[in-house]
Write a protein that holds these residues in place. Structure first.
Motif, PDB file in Angstrom:
ATOM      1  N   MET A  68       6.656  -4.297  19.082  1.00 17.51           N
ATOM      2  CA  MET A  68       7.383  -3.528  18.077  1.00 17.51           C
ATOM      3  C   MET A  68       6.835  -2.106  18.038  1.00 17.51           C
ATOM      4  N   LEU A  69       7.711  -1.156  18.062  1.00 17.13           N
ATOM      5  CA  LEU A  69       7.330   0.246  18.038  1.00 17.13           C
ATOM      6  C   LEU A  69       7.408   0.766  16.607  1.00 17.13           C
ATOM      7  N   ASN A  70       6.367   1.459  16.165  1.00 12.00           N
ATOM      8  CA  ASN A  70       6.356   2.110  14.869  1.00 12.00           C
ATOM      9  C   ASN A  70       6.545   3.602  15.120  1.00 12.00           C
ATOM     10  N   ILE A  71       7.580   4.176  14.549  1.00 17.58           N
ATOM     11  CA  ILE A  71       7.907   5.591  14.745  1.00 17.58           C
ATOM     12  C   ILE A  71       7.714   6.302  13.417  1.00 17.58           C
ATOM     13  N   ARG A  72       6.977   7.411  13.467  1.00 14.90           N
ATOM     14  CA  ARG A  72       6.767   8.177  12.238  1.00 14.90           C
ATOM     15  C   ARG A  72       6.709   9.666  12.568  1.00 14.90           C
ATOM     16  N   GLU A  73       6.999  10.464  11.546  1.00 17.59           N
ATOM     17  CA  GLU A  73       6.934  11.911  11.705  1.00 17.59           C
ATOM     18  C   GLU A  73       5.474  12.346  11.823  1.00 17.59           C
ATOM     19  N   ALA A  74       5.209  13.209  12.784  1.00 22.89           N
ATOM     20  CA  ALA A  74       3.861  13.741  12.962  1.00 22.89           C
ATOM     21  C   ALA A  74       3.608  14.817  11.915  1.00 22.89           C
ATOM     22  N   THR A  75       2.365  14.880  11.451  1.00 21.39           N
ATOM     23  CA  THR A  75       1.941  15.907  10.498  1.00 21.39           C
ATOM     24  C   THR A  75       0.767  16.664  11.092  1.00 21.39           C
ATOM     25  N   GLU A  76       0.304  17.661  10.379  1.00 20.29           N
ATOM     26  CA  GLU A  76      -0.835  18.438  10.857  1.00 20.29           C
ATOM     27  C   GLU A  76      -2.074  17.558  11.051  1.00 20.29           C
ATOM     28  N   ALA A  77      -2.182  16.483  10.299  1.00 21.68           N
ATOM     29  CA  ALA A  77      -3.302  15.547  10.461  1.00 21.68           C
ATOM     30  C   ALA A  77      -3.258  14.844  11.821  1.00 21.68           C
ATOM     31  N   ASP A  78      -2.114  14.907  12.502  1.00 24.62           N
ATOM     32  CA  ASP A  78      -1.944  14.254  13.800  1.00 24.62           C
ATOM     33  C   ASP A  78      -2.146  15.198  14.984  1.00 24.62           C
ATOM     34  N   LEU A  79      -2.639  16.412  14.732  1.00 26.52           N
ATOM     35  CA  LEU A  79      -2.768  17.394  15.813  1.00 26.52           C
ATOM     36  C   LEU A  79      -3.546  16.850  17.009  1.00 26.52           C
ATOM     37  N   ASP A  80      -4.680  16.234  16.776  1.00 24.90           N
ATOM     38  CA  ASP A  80      -5.485  15.729  17.893  1.00 24.90           C
ATOM     39  C   ASP A  80      -4.738  14.654  18.671  1.00 24.90           C
ATOM     40  N   SER A  81      -4.109  13.710  17.968  1.00 25.08           N
ATOM     41  CA  SER A  81      -3.353  12.643  18.632  1.00 25.08           C
ATOM     42  C   SER A  81      -2.183  13.212  19.421  1.00 25.08           C
ATOM     43  N   LEU A  82      -1.461  14.152  18.818  1.00 24.87           N
ATOM     44  CA  LEU A  82      -0.311  14.757  19.476  1.00 24.87           C
ATOM     45  C   LEU A  82      -0.748  15.523  20.722  1.00 24.87           C
ATOM     46  N   GLN A  83      -1.824  16.275  20.601  1.00 26.76           N
ATOM     47  CA  GLN A  83      -2.327  17.020  21.751  1.00 26.76           C
ATOM     48  C   GLN A  83      -2.768  16.061  22.858  1.00 26.76           C
ATOM     49  N   GLN A  84      -3.485  15.020  22.489  1.00 26.61           N
ATOM     50  CA  GLN A  84      -3.998  14.080  23.486  1.00 26.61           C
ATOM     51  C   GLN A  84      -2.863  13.366  24.214  1.00 26.61           C
ATOM     52  N   VAL A  85      -1.915  12.792  23.477  1.00 23.60           N
ATOM     53  CA  VAL A  85      -0.835  12.057  24.126  1.00 23.60           C
ATOM     54  C   VAL A  85       0.101  13.011  24.869  1.00 23.60           C
ATOM     55  N   GLY A  86       0.275  14.220  24.348  1.00 19.54           N
ATOM     56  CA  GLY A  86       1.113  15.197  25.041  1.00 19.54           C
ATOM     57  C   GLY A  86       0.538  15.573  26.393  1.00 19.54           C
ATOM     58  N   CYS A  87      -0.733  15.895  26.415  1.00 19.10           N
ATOM     59  CA  CYS A  87      -1.377  16.279  27.678  1.00 19.10           C
ATOM     60  C   CYS A  87      -1.445  15.098  28.641  1.00 19.10           C
ATOM     61  N   GLU A  88      -1.801  13.927  28.137  1.00 16.34           N
ATOM     62  CA  GLU A  88      -1.942  12.760  29.017  1.00 16.34           C
ATOM     63  C   GLU A  88      -0.599  12.353  29.623  1.00 16.34           C
ATOM     64  N   THR A  89       0.443  12.282  28.819  1.00 15.82           N
ATOM     65  CA  THR A  89       1.741  11.865  29.354  1.00 15.82           C
ATOM     66  C   THR A  89       2.280  12.903  30.326  1.00 15.82           C
ATOM     67  N   TYR A  90       2.119  14.176  29.999  1.00 16.56           N
ATOM     68  CA  TYR A  90       2.636  15.207  30.893  1.00 16.56           C
ATOM     69  C   TYR A  90       1.895  15.168  32.228  1.00 16.56           C
ATOM     70  N   ARG A  91       0.591  15.001  32.190  1.00 17.68           N
ATOM     71  CA  ARG A  91      -0.171  14.884  33.444  1.00 17.68           C
ATOM     72  C   ARG A  91       0.281  13.673  34.247  1.00 17.68           C
ATOM     73  N   GLN A  92       0.466  12.539  33.562  1.00 15.14           N
ATOM     74  CA  GLN A  92       0.869  11.309  34.257  1.00 15.14           C
ATOM     75  C   GLN A  92       2.216  11.459  34.957  1.00 15.14           C
ATOM     76  N   HIS A  93       3.128  12.162  34.345  1.00 11.16           N
ATOM     77  CA  HIS A  93       4.488  12.220  34.867  1.00 11.16           C
ATOM     78  C   HIS A  93       4.805  13.459  35.698  1.00 11.16           C
ATOM     79  N   PHE A  94       4.099  14.571  35.459  1.00  9.18           N
ATOM     80  CA  PHE A  94       4.545  15.828  36.072  1.00  9.18           C
ATOM     81  C   PHE A  94       3.464  16.618  36.800  1.00  9.18           C
ATOM     82  N   SER A  95       2.305  16.039  37.021  1.00  5.01           N
ATOM     83  CA  SER A  95       1.218  16.807  37.657  1.00  5.01           C
ATOM     84  C   SER A  95       1.567  17.229  39.080  1.00  5.01           C
TER      85      SER A  95
END
Length: 176
Positions: A1-28
């Motif tokens: 089950m996927l839990n979807i929620r709006e990101a907030t400023e408290a999520d900056l580290d998580s957003l940065q980490q998953v953004g960089c990791e997924t982009y590297r995995q798919h587009f490096s």
């Protein structure tokens, strides 16, 4: 089950980490190492993410978490944005990425349905996106969801001209 929620400023580290990791995995492979890092620094720096999160009237960042509350993907939607080539106004699915370990679990479909439903609630008549011409599996995923080709637009990395396919899905057909 996927839990979807709006990101907030408290999520900056998580957003940065998953953004960089997924982009590297798919587009490096489409960037040089320096070009990739410059792109990630521009799109996923704390400053860029914070600025975008502050524009919540025009942008929406979503985090997708698995059943163990681990962030496995994310999306960014720009509201009421003009589509390329046609200028039609609609919700732009600017980013939707999942970790490779989360592939094949139906998460992409769940997140797409969530975004589509939000766009309809906001009164958007179109959901549109761009996808690399060199990514036929993503294009097939979007086509299966109902997106149709609008046309082609240019896209360059520091290594090559790749090109993008602009695709759109008329949300008005869902309101009937």
């Amino acid at each position: 089950m996927l839990n979807i929620r709006e990101a907030t400023e408290a999520d900056l580290d998580s957003l940065q980490q998953v953004g960089c990791e997924t982009y590297r995995q798919h587009f490096s492979t489409i960037w040089s190492p320096a070009g990739l890092q410059a792109f990630l620094d521009r799109d996923f720096s704390h400053g860029a993410l914070r600025e975008s999160l502050d524009l919540s009237d025009s942008h929406l960042w979503l985090l997708a978490c698995d059943e163990h509350a681990r962030v496995v993907g994310f999306a960014k939607v720009n509201w009421s944005a003009p589509a390329p080539l046609t200028g039609a106004i609609g919700a732009e699915l600017r980013k939707i990425y999942f970790l490779k370990s989360a592939a094949g679990l139906g998460y992409g479909k769940q997140l797409m349905q969530y975004i589509r439903d939000l766009a309809v609630q906001r009164g958007e008549s179109l959901l549109w996106l761009t996808v690399l011409k060199s990514n036929p599996s993503a294009r097939r995923f979007y086509e299966a969801f109902g997106f149709q080709l609008i046309g082609e637009i240019p896209f360059n990395t520091d290594l090559a001209e790749i090109g993008m396919n602009a695709m759109g899905f008329e949300l008005t057909q869902l309101e009937d």
